[in-house]
Design an enzyme around this catalytic site. Structure first.
Site: not given
Ligand SMILES: *Cc1c(COP(=O)(O)O)cnc(C)c1O
Length: 379
Positions: A184
């Protein structure tokens, strides 16, 4: 084919990040400490939001948001299918029903008209997903939410650093959720945050991440008190200070990371603009796109995917529409035909490598491998 594998996403960690983590390891507070608070304030300030509440991952942050908004059994929450399953799962955790609204075919972002057509007396909230790092049309979604008295949540796990009409993701919805997973925009290893302008909501998020208990360990240490009360059923969804320190160091690099991603996207855009078989998704003029993902549509996607993998290029597919997953088919009776634009796109989408440290030479490798893969004779 001895060239190194290029993943679709990857973190950037430098000596400053490492030093920040080590500093916390030498301090008194490994969790529930001052670094968490500093990280919350820094993220909130970055996105022009009054409150930030850190949680152990983005999924927990979505769950906490559903709880804090009062979503409960019998309620419906409208979500797009073109997202990670966690978006819709958060609704299920609260015993409510996710309702899938289709996306715009050119951006794969939630279509406000599709949302409006699905609103019932049970609808409580909308979760918009800033797919690939492009903000949704928050003017259109806000108008629908206000017309029906619904809460508007942004799943901005892709879009920290992005903006809509000059306003940052984080300041566009009633509550906005970020993820700090390594792929991310910035990372804490695992981590998440909710930002909001609603003080009451922020308080409910804080208790929910701490078992539903009204005060935390450090607050009690500061006042010398021992008594505490559990007010509702919560979870241990806390972020550690070790993670928060990494997040703080990463956040200072966010503008640079965003610019590097946008530069890579511009190079890909230029390479594919005249190509008859490679179609990048549209970026709307009102959006400052964060390019968590760079997504193209190609014919014979599965064959192209295989060819890229054979060339050492870690293309990916984001996402299997959530309503296609066996769990959703079995428990909610979803399947083909529910969201035609998402389903058609799903046959053709391919995410190309994009991350701050992707070198110009590797971008060339990706571009040339994709040209070769799409034009090659069908075996
Ligand atoms: C990564 C992601 C999540 C979940 O986040 P985590 O930190 O991996 O639990 C939720 N929604 C979207 C669109 C994501 O890309």
């Amino acid at each position: 084919m001895d060239q190194p594998f290029i993943p679709y996403g990857r973190q950037h960690i430098d000596e400053e990040d490492i030093a920040a983590v080590v500093e916390v390891l030498r301090s008194d507070w490994l969790t529930t400490g001052p670094a968490v608070e500093r990280f919350e304030e820094a993220v909130a300030a970055t996105v022009s939001a009054p409150y930030g509440v850190a949680l152990c991952n983005g999924t927990a942050a979505l769950h906490a948001t559903m709880f804090a908004l009062g979503v409960c059994p019998g309620d419906e929450v409208i979500v797009p299918p073109m997202t990670f399953a966690a978006t819709a799962n958060a609704v299920l955790y609260q015993g409510a029903r996710p309702v899938f609204a289709d996306v715009h075919p050119d951006t794969l972002l939630l279509d406000a008209a599709a949302v409006e057509s699905l609103i019932t007396g049970r609808t409580r909230a909308i979760i918009a997903v800033d797919y690939a790092g492009q903000p949704c049309d928050y003017d259109a979604l806000r108008a629908v939410a206000d017309r029906y008295g619904l809460k508007l949540v942004a799943d901005a796990c892709h879009s920290l650093g992005a903006a809509w009409r000059g306003r940052p993701c984080g300041a566009l919805a009633d509550a906005t959720v970020f993820s700090f997973h390594p792929v991310k925009p910035v990372t804490t290893g695992e981590g998440g945050m909710v930002v909001t302008g609603d003080a009451h909501l922020a308080q409910r998020l804080r208790t929910f991440r701490n078992h539903g208990i009204g005060s935390d360990h450090r607050q009690r240490a500061a006042t010398g008190a021992w008594h505490y009360q559990m007010l509702h059923l919560g979870f241990n969804y806390r972020l550690t200070d070790i993670q928060a320190a990494l997040g703080l160091a990463q956040l200072s690099k966010l503008p640079r990371f965003t610019n590097l991603r946008r530069d890579i996207a511009a190079r890909y855009d230029a390479a594919f603009s005249d190509h008859s078989q490679i179609w990048p998704l549209t970026c709307r003029p009102e959006a400052k796109h964060g390019y968590h993902l760079y997504v193209v549509r190609v014919p014979q996607r599965d064959r192209v995917f295989q060819r890229l993998r054979q060339s050492g290029i870690g293309a990916n597919v984001h996402y299997v529409p959530v309503h296609f997953h066996p769990y959703y088919r079995q428990h909610l009776g979803t399947g083909e035909g529910l969201c035609p634009s998402a389903e058609t796109a799903y046959q053709e989408i391919l995410s190309l490598p994009i991350f701050p440290d992707l070198s110009t030479a590797d971008q060339e490798r990706v571009i040339n491998a994709l040209y070769a893969a799409v034009t090659e004779e069908n075996p």
